[in-house]
Design a protein around this motif. Structure first.
Motif, PDB file in Angstrom:
ATOM      1  N   UNK A   1      29.272 -78.050 -57.707  1.00  0.00           N
ATOM      2  CA  UNK A   1      28.579 -77.347 -56.205  1.00  0.00           C
ATOM      3  C   UNK A   1      29.464 -76.515 -55.753  1.00  0.00           C
ATOM      4  N   UNK A   2      30.607 -76.655 -54.942  1.00  0.00           N
ATOM      5  CA  UNK A   2      32.125 -75.878 -54.795  1.00  0.00           C
ATOM      6  C   UNK A   2      31.886 -74.015 -54.849  1.00  0.00           C
ATOM      7  N   UNK A   3      31.720 -74.304 -56.550  1.00  0.00           N
ATOM      8  CA  UNK A   3      32.456 -73.042 -56.972  1.00  0.00           C
ATOM      9  C   UNK A   3      30.599 -72.732 -57.132  1.00  0.00           C
ATOM     10  N   UNK A   4      29.717 -72.748 -57.970  1.00  0.00           N
ATOM     11  CA  UNK A   4      28.879 -72.101 -58.594  1.00  0.00           C
ATOM     12  C   UNK A   4      28.121 -72.096 -57.193  1.00  0.00           C
ATOM     13  N   UNK A   5      28.043 -72.863 -55.762  1.00  0.00           N
ATOM     14  CA  UNK A   5      27.049 -72.736 -55.788  1.00  0.00           C
ATOM     15  C   UNK A   5      27.687 -72.202 -53.584  1.00  0.00           C
ATOM     16  N   UNK A   6      28.076 -72.719 -53.503  1.00  0.00           N
ATOM     17  CA  UNK A   6      29.551 -71.905 -52.620  1.00  0.00           C
ATOM     18  C   UNK A   6      30.500 -71.128 -52.552  1.00  0.00           C
ATOM     19  N   UNK A   7      30.248 -70.930 -53.615  1.00  0.00           N
ATOM     20  CA  UNK A   7      31.866 -69.370 -53.873  1.00  0.00           C
ATOM     21  C   UNK A   7      32.750 -70.190 -53.406  1.00  0.00           C
ATOM     22  N   UNK A   8      32.703 -71.142 -53.112  1.00  0.00           N
ATOM     23  CA  UNK A   8      34.613 -70.960 -52.978  1.00  0.00           C
ATOM     24  C   UNK A   8      35.184 -70.376 -54.496  1.00  0.00           C
ATOM     25  N   UNK A   9      36.689 -69.809 -53.558  1.00  0.00           N
ATOM     26  CA  UNK A   9      37.096 -69.428 -54.237  1.00  0.00           C
ATOM     27  C   UNK A   9      38.713 -69.194 -53.714  1.00  0.00           C
TER      28      UNK A   9
END
Length: 572
Positions: free
Chosen positions: A550-558
């Motif tokens: 969720x963090x990477x693919x939905x929230x876009x956390x980088x």
């Protein structure tokens, strides 16, 4: 040999162990010699590792086995010493005064006190200390081992004063190429390591808050008279309170101070808050839960360390503070020797080592005075005087403790060398990656974009094989970061998922189960324990993987490196 075949062969020893331990319920003393032979044959034939390298890896494993057995002996000796001094009776009475409810005792002793010991020493020490203590307080030995293994989850990433991050992730990830990449965007490797630590703590903070509740409900379900989940769930408010009392200061410490002290400070703050709350009855259920009488327990629950407290009632009365002093000293000495004060460095000067075994480049070292076992033995000697013990009492404690080592020693002389053969298989005549890396690469190749969901499982697999979060991070951090680079996603978060999964994997690490079982005299039931601890392990890696996805693919956390690569890719 294709990657799929490599992965299948590499996983074979693990499957053999799982089938024999869990499926057929074989004891580890019969299973692990077979698993060792299987791993050696695959290394020699399929990987074409040289015989001298296999022998060197085995010797390296025996050095590590000595370290584990020394810790086990120190933990059992301390407990037996306190039994004969009368301290166990006083400790039991003290906990009964806080709360006679076993569910409350699990939150305080296992979750909080165990997490403090993990923060100070790591490497299986909390189970070695907490499990026999719980047995002394009247827990079934198997319940104590199960709960003791579950301690080795949330606090582990920052155990031993941050070793899994500071040694594991740093040693697995730090290289000149990465240093140059970070330098180009104005960051140091320490900055990046701090980011990984902070994200690991956030993942743990969300997932680990439920671990004390899971400890309790598994205890009431598997070891309660009524085999009830709901008897454990009835303490949900207090268990969640106990979870948050640890995870909130733990997460804040990692975010603002770094990886050295989250488990230590989180546990200390949590202990103070939760013990006070329990004494005041805050959120504690009105009913009191206890095990059925010991006469009704299943024989497989009972270990050889079962302490007959009725026989200790004749001991002279002892204050609660005096009874707890040895454990306070253990915690104090562990912290002092792990902080950069020079004490630990002085203890490490006494070492036994074998460098470049048989010319293979494999080395083995033990620093016996630095091990927690030595600290616990030193505390035993102090206890002899402050508890005014007789020589025959100490002699009895030593004799009882020595007997426990025989079974554990036989199992571990096969288990740990098997692990080292596995890990050291990367140097071979076919230029193949090591067996753990082959498995991980096969998974990465086949799952692609949903990799964050599987990253914690790879970390757990490494810990299951090696019995160590630190070693799992050393093996897989660079691999995990490389997968993230290819997918143009946050390398820091993927490595954090690795570190958190590796912590969870400690709950099913075979030689950790053997070590914990040995401290309560319960060897032979490892498969039964693993069938239970796989439940919280599965919960942990699944929830953390979903959060990562969720963090990477939905929230876009980088992270800064990933953003720089993405910008570069767009520019091209």
């Amino acid at each position: 040999m294709g990657l799929g075949v490599q992965a299948l062969l590499a996983v074979t020893p693990i499957l053999v162990a799982a089938v024999l331990l869990v499926g057929f319920r074989w004891p580890a003393k019969h299973t692990m010699p077979i698993v060792y032979v299987v791993a050696v044959v695959i290394a020699l034939v399929a990987w074409q590792v040289s015989l001298t390298r296999v022998l060197a890896s085995t010797i390296q494993g025996l050095f590590i086995t000595f370290d584990i057995l020394f810790i086990i002996f120190g933990a059992i000796l301390l407990l037996n010493t306190l039994k004969h001094s009368g301290a166990v009776t006083a400790i039991r009475t003290g906990f009964a005064n806080i709360s006679a409810d076993r569910r409350v005792q699990v939150v305080i002793i296992a979750w909080l006190f165990g997490s403090f010991i993990e923060g100070a020493a790591g490497f299986g020490t909390p189970a070695a200390i907490a499990a026999p203590l719980m047995v002394a307080l009247g827990f079934p030995a198997m319940a104590a081992v199960m709960i003791g293994m579950m301690i080795q989850s949330t606090p582990v990433t920052f155990g031993a004063v941050g070793t899994p991050i500071l040694v594991g992730v740093r040693g697995g990830l730090d290289n000149q190429v990465m240093a140059d990449q970070l330098g180009a965007i104005g960051l140091s490797f320490n900055d990046y390591l701090h980011l990984i630590a902070a994200q690991s703590a956030l993942l743990h903070g969300i997932t680990g808050t439920l671990i004390p509740l899971l400890m309790v409900v598994m205890m009431t379900r598997f070891f309660g008279k009524n085999r009830s989940w709901t008897e454990g769930l009835s303490i949900l408010p207090f268990a969640i309170f106990g979870g948050l009392a640890f995870t909130i200061p733990y997460t804040l410490t990692a975010v603002f101070l770094g990886p050295e002290f989250p488990s230590l400070l989180g546990a200390l703050i949590g202990l103070a808050i939760v013990t006070f709350a329990a004494q005041k009855g805050f959120l504690v259920p009105k009913d009191t839960w206890d095990f059925a009488p010991a006469s009704e327990w299943s024989p497989e629950w009972v270990g050889k360390l079962e302490i007959k407290l009725d026989s200790l009632t004749a001991k002279r009365p002892m204050s609660n503070w005096l009874a707890w002093t040895p454990y306070v000293l253990v915690a104090l000495f562990l912290v002092l020797t792990r902080l950069p004060l020079g004490i630990g460095d002085a203890l490490k000067t006494v070492k036994i080592s074998w460098e470049d075994i048989f010319g293979t480049g494999i080395s083995a070292t033990t620093t016996p005075l630095f091990l927690p076992g030595a600290i616990m033995i030193a505390v035993v000697l102090i206890t002899f005087f402050i508890h005014q013990m007789r020589v025959d009492e100490l002699r009895a404690a030593v004799g009882e403790s020595s007997k426990v080592l025989l079974g554990a020693g036989f199992v571990l002389i096969f288990t740990v060398p098997m692990v080292r053969v596995y890990i050291n298989s990367g140097v071979n005549n076919l230029n193949l990656a090591s067996m753990p890396i082959a498995m991980a690469e096969w998974v990465a190749f086949n799952v692609g974009g949903i990799w964050p969901l599987f990253a914690p499982t790879i970390g757990a697999l490494g810990a299951f094989i090696a019995g160590s979060n630190t070693v799992s991070n050393l093996m897989f951090s660079l691999f995990q970061h490389g997968v993230a680079e290819r997918l143009l996603i946050s390398g820091a978060l993927v490595v954090a998922l690795q570190a958190v999964g590796a912590a969870a994997g400690n709950m099913i690490a075979i030689h950790n189960v053997v070590a914990a079982s040995a401290t309560v005299g319960l060897l032979g039931q490892e498969g039964t324990t693993l069938r239970k601890t796989v439940i919280p392990t599965f919960y942990y890696v699944l929830v953390v993987g979903i959060i990562g996805l969720i963090a990477i693919n939905m929230l876009g956390i980088s992270d800064p490196l990933a953003m720089a690569r993405e910008t570069q890719a767009v520019g091209q």
